[in-house]
Scaffold this motif. Structure first.
Motif, PDB file in Angstrom:
ATOM      1  N   GLN A   1     -19.781   7.150  23.360  1.00  0.00           N
ATOM      2  CA  GLN A   1     -19.927   7.923  24.689  1.00  0.00           C
ATOM      3  C   GLN A   1     -18.597   8.020  25.315  1.00  0.00           C
ATOM      4  OE1 GLN A   1     -23.278   5.230  26.130  1.00  0.00           O
ATOM      5  NE2 GLN A   1     -22.951   6.745  27.362  1.00  0.00           N
ATOM      6  N   VAL A   2     -17.715   7.036  25.015  1.00  0.00           N
ATOM      7  CA  VAL A   2     -16.465   7.365  25.760  1.00  0.00           C
ATOM      8  C   VAL A   2     -15.260   7.905  24.945  1.00  0.00           C
ATOM      9  CG1 VAL A   2     -16.880   5.642  27.622  1.00  0.00           C
ATOM     10  CG2 VAL A   2     -15.721   4.744  25.463  1.00  0.00           C
ATOM     11  N   SER A   3     -15.516   8.305  23.713  1.00  0.00           N
ATOM     12  CA  SER A   3     -14.552   8.843  22.891  1.00  0.00           C
ATOM     13  C   SER A   3     -15.016   9.888  22.059  1.00  0.00           C
ATOM     14  CB  SER A   3     -13.999   7.627  21.977  1.00  0.00           C
ATOM     15  OG  SER A   3     -15.248   7.304  21.008  1.00  0.00           O
ATOM     16  N   THR A   4     -14.221  10.683  21.435  1.00  0.00           N
ATOM     17  CA  THR A   4     -14.366  11.818  20.710  1.00  0.00           C
ATOM     18  C   THR A   4     -13.784  11.290  19.262  1.00  0.00           C
ATOM     19  OG1 THR A   4     -12.197  12.915  20.501  1.00  0.00           O
ATOM     20  CG2 THR A   4     -14.016  13.534  22.424  1.00  0.00           C
TER      21      THR A   4
ATOM     22  N   GLY B   1      -8.966   0.571  20.200  1.00  0.00           N
ATOM     23  CA  GLY B   1      -7.731  -0.351  20.558  1.00  0.00           C
ATOM     24  C   GLY B   1      -7.313  -0.541  21.880  1.00  0.00           C
ATOM     25  N   PHE B   2      -7.563   0.436  22.752  1.00  0.00           N
ATOM     26  CA  PHE B   2      -7.211   0.101  24.247  1.00  0.00           C
ATOM     27  C   PHE B   2      -8.019  -0.835  24.504  1.00  0.00           C
ATOM     28  CE2 PHE B   2      -8.801   1.496  28.365  1.00  0.00           C
ATOM     29  CZ  PHE B   2      -7.652   1.227  29.249  1.00  0.00           C
ATOM     30  N   GLY B   3      -9.244  -0.713  24.443  1.00  0.00           N
ATOM     31  CA  GLY B   3     -10.358  -1.797  24.866  1.00  0.00           C
ATOM     32  C   GLY B   3     -10.123  -3.160  24.539  1.00  0.00           C
ATOM     33  N   TRP B   4      -9.646  -3.301  22.986  1.00  0.00           N
ATOM     34  CA  TRP B   4      -9.312  -4.787  22.666  1.00  0.00           C
ATOM     35  C   TRP B   4      -8.090  -5.133  23.491  1.00  0.00           C
ATOM     36  CZ3 TRP B   4     -11.535  -8.558  20.197  1.00  0.00           C
ATOM     37  CH2 TRP B   4     -12.621  -8.008  19.523  1.00  0.00           C
ATOM     38  N   ALA B   5      -7.195  -4.347  23.632  1.00  0.00           N
ATOM     39  CA  ALA B   5      -5.591  -4.660  24.441  1.00  0.00           C
ATOM     40  C   ALA B   5      -6.215  -5.409  25.771  1.00  0.00           C
ATOM     41  CB  ALA B   5      -5.014  -3.492  24.307  1.00  0.00           C
ATOM     42  N   MET B   6      -7.111  -4.539  26.363  1.00  0.00           N
ATOM     43  CA  MET B   6      -7.535  -4.646  27.925  1.00  0.00           C
ATOM     44  C   MET B   6      -8.014  -6.433  27.846  1.00  0.00           C
ATOM     45  SD  MET B   6      -6.889  -2.474  30.105  1.00  0.00           S
ATOM     46  CE  MET B   6      -8.060  -2.208  31.312  1.00  0.00           C
ATOM     47  N   GLY B   7      -8.888  -6.498  26.909  1.00  0.00           N
ATOM     48  CA  GLY B   7      -9.381  -7.901  26.934  1.00  0.00           C
ATOM     49  C   GLY B   7      -8.433  -8.967  26.466  1.00  0.00           C
ATOM     50  N   TYR B   8      -7.448  -8.849  25.743  1.00  0.00           N
ATOM     51  CA  TYR B   8      -6.510  -9.642  25.429  1.00  0.00           C
ATOM     52  C   TYR B   8      -5.554  -9.849  26.721  1.00  0.00           C
ATOM     53  CZ  TYR B   8      -6.857  -9.764  20.280  1.00  0.00           C
ATOM     54  OH  TYR B   8      -7.343 -10.106  19.115  1.00  0.00           O
TER      55      TYR B   8
ATOM     56  N   ILE C   1     -11.243   8.204  19.017  1.00  0.00           N
ATOM     57  CA  ILE C   1     -12.006   6.894  18.860  1.00  0.00           C
ATOM     58  C   ILE C   1     -11.297   5.582  18.500  1.00  0.00           C
ATOM     59  CG2 ILE C   1     -12.833   7.112  16.540  1.00  0.00           C
ATOM     60  CD1 ILE C   1     -15.711   5.916  17.448  1.00  0.00           C
ATOM     61  N   GLY C   2     -10.309   5.674  17.563  1.00  0.00           N
ATOM     62  CA  GLY C   2      -9.480   4.755  17.328  1.00  0.00           C
ATOM     63  C   GLY C   2      -8.690   4.185  18.320  1.00  0.00           C
ATOM     64  N   ARG C   3      -7.910   5.006  18.879  1.00  0.00           N
ATOM     65  CA  ARG C   3      -7.108   4.425  20.172  1.00  0.00           C
ATOM     66  C   ARG C   3      -7.760   4.042  21.373  1.00  0.00           C
ATOM     67  NH1 ARG C   3      -4.765  10.655  21.348  1.00  0.00           N
ATOM     68  NH2 ARG C   3      -5.357  10.517  19.079  1.00  0.00           N
ATOM     69  N   ILE C   4      -8.918   4.381  21.480  1.00  0.00           N
ATOM     70  CA  ILE C   4      -9.659   3.759  22.677  1.00  0.00           C
ATOM     71  C   ILE C   4     -10.189   2.475  22.261  1.00  0.00           C
ATOM     72  CG2 ILE C   4     -11.853   4.240  23.899  1.00  0.00           C
ATOM     73  CD1 ILE C   4     -11.046   7.310  24.047  1.00  0.00           C
TER      74      ILE C   4
ATOM     75  N   GLY D   1      -4.313   2.015  17.083  1.00  0.00           N
ATOM     76  CA  GLY D   1      -5.169   2.916  17.373  1.00  0.00           C
ATOM     77  C   GLY D   1      -4.899   4.378  16.924  1.00  0.00           C
ATOM     78  N   ARG D   2      -3.652   4.667  17.115  1.00  0.00           N
ATOM     79  CA  ARG D   2      -3.017   5.967  16.537  1.00  0.00           C
ATOM     80  C   ARG D   2      -3.090   6.153  14.961  1.00  0.00           C
ATOM     81  NH1 ARG D   2      -1.931   9.169  21.164  1.00  0.00           N
ATOM     82  NH2 ARG D   2      -1.358   7.709  23.046  1.00  0.00           N
ATOM     83  N   PHE D   3      -2.980   5.316  14.385  1.00  0.00           N
ATOM     84  CA  PHE D   3      -3.023   5.326  12.975  1.00  0.00           C
ATOM     85  C   PHE D   3      -4.465   5.311  12.530  1.00  0.00           C
ATOM     86  CE2 PHE D   3       1.053   3.211  13.417  1.00  0.00           C
ATOM     87  CZ  PHE D   3       1.824   3.989  12.660  1.00  0.00           C
ATOM     88  N   ASP D   4      -5.457   4.601  13.311  1.00  0.00           N
ATOM     89  CA  ASP D   4      -6.769   4.775  12.856  1.00  0.00           C
ATOM     90  C   ASP D   4      -7.159   6.265  13.145  1.00  0.00           C
ATOM     91  OD1 ASP D   4      -9.548   4.723  13.343  1.00  0.00           O
ATOM     92  OD2 ASP D   4      -9.544   2.882  14.170  1.00  0.00           O
TER      93      ASP D   4
END
Length: 457
Positions: free
Chosen positions: A146-149, A158-165, A153-156, A315-318
């Motif tokens: 829902q929150v990505s296109t 990755g952003f979520g995982w980074a926020m958790g870390y 989707i890859g960078r988002i 996420g960019r490479f994804d």
């Protein structure tokens, strides 16, 4: 309730504000993972509350059994729960309820005093809390669509995982310096008394408030998923019928596009290897490479920072190359670093190769999530992420079992690295034949263009 085409839900909440709100749940949820489950409260239960437990069974054994019971509940219910959340248009509601139940369990931990009679309360709260938390991850991960296109989707992820870390690091440092560091009857910069475990009980309260506060934005910013036509009959199936619907859907996936099932199996194996890296990293650091006990926390902080930065960068490479190359390169890099760690000694080289290895962990985790999100039929993401949770649980014995086996066979802690490398290698081999997700642009909901100024992440 009128049903909409499931593809219309993809990217329906992909503005920057909505993406940040979604990522803040990951930031807040680290309070349970890092503070409650891994570093602080579980250690308090086994080393303080249960240190004088009568009988022949240790508090650590009871903790393991309590968590295993919670994990069994998750393994049996996650797929049908995610399936129902999707079909009944209750994904966000489920996330709110399960997060609230997790926070309630964390709040109750304040009442676990330094008394072995309170061990049972602590174990029950931890078992239920871990089950609610893992089940909450099912609708949360499903929201990624829902929150990505398809372009982001890859960078988002990755952003979520980074926020958790980063959230876990930040809260652990607050807890350590504010409530735990030092010696004597009062601890931390706040001078909190240790009598009756008060400083740790307050840490549990702080973690509960932290999770609740950062979980709220996604519940307000991201709209509820509308009811779709993706899984006929799932909303009315009932508990027993839900398993029949699940079996029907799995047979359909195997017949139409079996790579989803193949990826679930491959990811279960290599994700267990990723978990083993963090589970046994601290043990190896101290026992094999001579890292001082006081420096383990510093290494843990550095490792999490590196993993977070890796997740964001990958996420960019994804999004440009696809998630499979990211996972393959990450697993191969971890295997190379693991072999290097087998051959080197001393704290300096452990810091070098250990941090190099963790640089690949974040990308592998984030790309695995985006891989499955890309494969999931629109409107059935919750069902697939429920299976993702269940398959991970099913093989969670691999890394600990092989680590222990090689330590026992060679009578050396260092040999346990061979077990971790074998699990990562097995996951890589199972993944290689799995075809990458198709890169197809999904339409905007209703065919509408994004409003001016309403930019993607």
């Amino acid at each position: 309730m009128a049903e909409v085409n499931a593809r219309a839900t993809v990217g329906g909440a992909a503005t920057r504000g909505q993406v940040v709100a979604w990522g803040l749940w990951d930031w807040g949820s680290s309070a349970f993972n890092a503070v409650i489950l891994t570093f602080v409260f579980s250690v308090y239960l086994t080393d303080t509350v249960g240190d004088d437990l009568p009988g022949g069974t240790s508090a650590s054994a009871w903790l393991a059994w309590a968590l295993a019971a919670g994990g069994l509940v998750v393994a049996l219910t996650a797929p049908v729960s995610g399936q129902y959340f999707d079909a009944a248009a209750g994904r966000k509601r489920a996330l709110g309820v399960l997060t609230g139940l997790t926070v309630a369990c964390m709040t109750g931990m304040f009442f676990v005093h330094d008394d072995y009679r309170d061990l049972w309360l602590g174990l029950v709260l931890l078992a239920f809390g871990s089950a609610f938390f893992e089940l909450a991850n099912v609708p949360y991960n499903a929201m990624l669509r829902q929150v990505s296109t398809p372009r982001t989707i890859g960078r988002i992820s990755g952003f979520g995982w980074a926020m958790g870390y980063f959230g876990g690091i930040f809260l652990l440092l607050i807890c350590y310096f504010g409530f735990i560091s030092g010696d004597g009857d009062s601890r931390g910069l706040l001078g909190v008394p240790t009598d009756d475990g008060l400083n740790i009980r307050l840490v549990a309260m702080l973690a509960a408030v932290w999770f609740a506060a950062f979980a709220l934005p996604v519940l307000f910013a991201v709209p509820e998923l509308p009811r779709t036509d993706a899984d006929p009959g799932a909303a009315e199936a009932g508990l027993r019928g839900s398993y029949r619907v699940l079996w029907r859907d799995l047979r359909e996936l195997w017949r139409v596009d079996r790579r989803t099932v193949q990826f679930l199996l491959a990811s279960a194996v290599f994700r267990d290897g990723l978990a083993g890296v963090f589970t046994f990293g601290a043990v190896l650091a101290v026992q094999v490479y001579g890292i001082a006990d006081a420096d383990v926390l510093l290494f843990g902080v550095a490792a999490n920072v590196i993993a977070a930065l890796g997740a964001v960068a990958a996420g960019r490479f994804d999004d440009t190359l696809g998630p499979k190359p990211v996972i393959v390169v990450s697993l191969a890099g971890m295997i190379v670093c693991g072999i290097a760690l087998l051959l080197v000694s001393g704290p300096v080289l452990f810091w070098v190769f250990g941090l190099m290895l963790t640089a690949f962990v974040g990308p592998a985790q984030a790309a695995a999530r985006s891989f499955l999100a890309r494969l999931a039929p629109p409107g059935r993401e919750g069902q697939l992420f429920g299976l993702y949770t269940t398959t991970g649980r099913a093989v969670s014995f691999l890394a600990p079992g092989l680590f222990g086996l090689f330590v026992w066979l060679f009578d050396a802690d260092r040999a346990g690295i061979v077990g971790l490398v074998l699990v990562l290698g097995a996951g890589l081999l199972v993944l290689l034949p799995v075809r990458s997700p198709d890169r197809v642009e999904a339409p905007r909901p209703g065919g509408a263009e994004r409003p001016p100024g309403d930019q993607e992440f």
